[in-house]
Write a protein that holds these residues in place. Structure first.
Motif, PDB file in Angstrom:
ATOM      1  N   GLY A 152      -0.528 -15.152  25.723  1.00  0.00           N
ATOM      2  CA  GLY A 152      -1.291 -13.917  25.737  1.00  0.00           C
ATOM      3  C   GLY A 152      -2.271 -13.891  26.891  1.00  0.00           C
ATOM      4  O   GLY A 152      -2.079 -14.542  27.913  1.00  0.00           O
ATOM      5  N   LYS A 153      -3.363 -13.152  26.697  1.00  0.00           N
ATOM      6  CA  LYS A 153      -4.376 -12.998  27.741  1.00  0.00           C
ATOM      7  C   LYS A 153      -5.321 -14.197  27.688  1.00  0.00           C
ATOM      8  O   LYS A 153      -5.988 -14.429  26.685  1.00  0.00           O
ATOM      9  CB  LYS A 153      -5.154 -11.699  27.542  1.00  0.00           C
ATOM     10  CG  LYS A 153      -6.035 -11.348  28.731  1.00  0.00           C
ATOM     11  CD  LYS A 153      -6.736 -10.029  28.530  1.00  0.00           C
ATOM     12  CE  LYS A 153      -5.751  -8.926  28.851  1.00  0.00           C
ATOM     13  NZ  LYS A 153      -6.387  -7.613  28.952  1.00  0.00           N
TER      14      LYS A 153
ATOM     15  N   ASN B 127       3.784 -16.829  26.438  1.00  0.00           N
ATOM     16  CA  ASN B 127       3.526 -16.446  25.048  1.00  0.00           C
ATOM     17  C   ASN B 127       2.092 -16.753  24.613  1.00  0.00           C
ATOM     18  O   ASN B 127       1.758 -16.581  23.445  1.00  0.00           O
ATOM     19  CB  ASN B 127       4.522 -17.152  24.117  1.00  0.00           C
ATOM     20  CG  ASN B 127       4.315 -18.658  24.063  1.00  0.00           C
ATOM     21  OD1 ASN B 127       3.978 -19.284  25.063  1.00  0.00           O
ATOM     22  ND2 ASN B 127       4.535 -19.245  22.901  1.00  0.00           N
TER      23      ASN B 127
ATOM     24  N   THR C  18      -9.049 -12.619  33.610  1.00  0.00           N
ATOM     25  CA  THR C  18      -8.018 -12.890  32.622  1.00  0.00           C
ATOM     26  C   THR C  18      -6.653 -12.564  33.198  1.00  0.00           C
ATOM     27  O   THR C  18      -6.531 -11.774  34.130  1.00  0.00           O
ATOM     28  CB  THR C  18      -8.240 -12.068  31.337  1.00  0.00           C
ATOM     29  OG1 THR C  18      -8.213 -10.683  31.665  1.00  0.00           O
ATOM     30  CG2 THR C  18      -9.566 -12.421  30.669  1.00  0.00           C
ATOM     31  N   ALA C  19      -5.646 -13.183  32.618  1.00  0.00           N
ATOM     32  CA  ALA C  19      -4.258 -12.923  32.989  1.00  0.00           C
ATOM     33  C   ALA C  19      -3.395 -13.185  31.769  1.00  0.00           C
ATOM     34  O   ALA C  19      -3.742 -14.020  30.924  1.00  0.00           O
ATOM     35  CB  ALA C  19      -3.821 -13.818  34.148  1.00  0.00           C
ATOM     36  N   THR C  20      -2.294 -12.485  31.658  1.00  0.00           N
ATOM     37  CA  THR C  20      -1.344 -12.744  30.590  1.00  0.00           C
ATOM     38  C   THR C  20      -0.382 -13.818  31.074  1.00  0.00           C
ATOM     39  O   THR C  20       0.257 -13.664  32.114  1.00  0.00           O
ATOM     40  CB  THR C  20      -0.589 -11.461  30.209  1.00  0.00           C
ATOM     41  OG1 THR C  20      -1.552 -10.487  29.790  1.00  0.00           O
ATOM     42  CG2 THR C  20       0.398 -11.713  29.089  1.00  0.00           C
TER      43      THR C  20
ATOM     44  N   THR D  82      -4.923 -21.242  35.693  1.00  0.00           N
ATOM     45  CA  THR D  82      -5.276 -21.391  34.287  1.00  0.00           C
ATOM     46  C   THR D  82      -6.451 -22.350  34.106  1.00  0.00           C
ATOM     47  O   THR D  82      -6.524 -23.389  34.767  1.00  0.00           O
ATOM     48  CB  THR D  82      -4.053 -21.909  33.500  1.00  0.00           C
ATOM     49  OG1 THR D  82      -2.982 -20.971  33.674  1.00  0.00           O
ATOM     50  CG2 THR D  82      -4.359 -22.067  32.028  1.00  0.00           C
TER      51      THR D  82
ATOM     52  N   GLY E 125      -9.273 -17.899  25.463  1.00  0.00           N
ATOM     53  CA  GLY E 125      -9.241 -16.441  25.546  1.00  0.00           C
ATOM     54  C   GLY E 125     -10.537 -15.896  26.120  1.00  0.00           C
ATOM     55  O   GLY E 125     -11.541 -16.601  26.249  1.00  0.00           O
TER      56      GLY E 125
END
Length: 181
Positions: free
Chosen positions: A62-63, A60, A55-57, A72, A160
């Protein structure tokens, strides 16, 4: 008369091909211009290794779920998760390359391993799934942290760690001219 029937038949075939890509009623746009040399090597798992998820933030959003290099990953509304099935092939898969499983079990960090699986695509390759949904890259994402595919065509979404799509529109995403397939 035969010429008219040929023209009409060709038009119907062309429109049905566009509809098969899941435009969901939106205006068709041309596929992004990419070459395999630009997108394939960095989007495919290492030939000898397994796919990696973490995961990565990102902005806007989020994670969100990314691959082992921070790129992504997306889910597609026209796929099914129960049972898992990818409905993005051909030119759709050129714009939205699948996250291929590679060899071995996909490795995870920050994601429950029980949510991760694979599905066999129509070409026989194994694609990684999260909570049953096949995962994809977006060919127009140039680097780790890009999420320009978010909400494209109203059918492509980041996901998510819980396997649920995130429908927040990215603050920096401009989806005009992008292909929703």
């Amino acid at each position: 008369m035969k010429r008219f029937a040929l023209v009409v038949g060709t038009a119907v075939l062309g429109l049905s091909t566009l509809a098969a890509c899941g435009n969901n009623g939106s205006t068709a746009a041309p596929a992004p211009q990419t070459t395999p040399a630009q997108s394939t090597p960095s989007m495919a798992p290492a030939a000898a290794g397994a796919a990696k998820l973490s995961t990565a933030t990102v902005g806007n959003l989020g994670k969100i779920v990314v691959d082992g290099t921070g790129r992504t990953l997306y889910v597609y509304d026209l796929d099914t998760s129960k049972p898992p099935k990818s409905n993005c092939d051909g030119s759709c898969a050129t714009a939205w390359p699948p996250l291929l499983a590679g060899s071995g079990t996909p490795q995870v960090s920050g994601i429950s391993a029980s949510l991760v699986g694979t599905v066999t695509r129509s070409d026989g390759t194994k694609q990684v799934t999260l909570n049953g949904s096949p995962l994809y890259y977006y060919a127009n994402d140039a680097k780790a942290g890009d999420a320009t595919g978010q909400a494209v065509g109203g059918i492509w979404w980041v996901v998510g760690a819980n396997g649920q799509k995130i429908t927040t529109k990215a603050a920096s995403t401009n989806t005009s001219g992008n292909s929703g397939y």
